[in-house]
Design a protein around this motif. Structure first.
Motif: not given
Length: 166
Positions: A54-55, A59, A90-91, A160
């Protein structure tokens, strides 16, 4: 919490099955005339791993740019490999994971590209594509930086997620 462990386990399996190795993407990057790196694709295995974790593109989280110079002002970065410390999740990668990448100091601004993340709760390195950014020109080298180095006023930056390096 169980879903985080499942996702990390899935990424570990993905790494075992993938033919690529995190960090191999750093070789052979073309340089622009000012010494900054040129475009580079995000490997398919990294895009797949980031999707599982889920990155998604855009994000972001805060990082300490150099694990060896945390909370130091100013810091000196050198051309070559770098280990950064993730300050925020992160994620599904939980802080304080490590991010591994490469630094280029040839242009007017430092360029940092990250190619893998190492969760600190165990498991294999996960391939990723991410860049360090800081607004208002704050990754710009100080004028007293020597060739092959970059002196920066800030030890932190945003990291990012990207789908390619531009």
């Amino acid at each position: 919490m169980a879903s985080n462990k499942f996702a990390l386990l899935g990424c570990a399996a993905l790494l075992v099955l993938s033919s690529g190795c995190p960090g191999t993407a750093t070789g052979g990057v073309s340089l622009r005339p000012d010494g900054s790196p040129g475009p580079e694709e995000c490997p398919a295995d990294a895009r797949k791993a980031m999707n599982y974790l889920r990155m998604f593109v855009g994000e972001a989280a805060w990082v300490q740019l150099d694990a060896n110079q945390t909370r130091t002002h100013p810091i000196t970065l050198y051309d070559g490999n770098i280990e950064s410390v993730l300050e925020e999740n992160l994620g599904l990668i939980e802080a304080p994971a490590r991010l591994y990448g490469r630094v280029w100091t040839g242009g007017p601004q430092v360029v940092i590209r990250y190619y893998s993340a190492q969760p600190l709760k165990g498991g294999e390195q996960v391939p990723i594509c991410a860049v360090a950014r800081l607004g208002m020109g704050q990754l710009r080298k100080r004028p007293d930086s020597k060739p092959g180095t970059a002196i920066l006023d800030s030890p932190r930056a945003g990291v990012y997620i990207v789908d390619e390096f531009r």
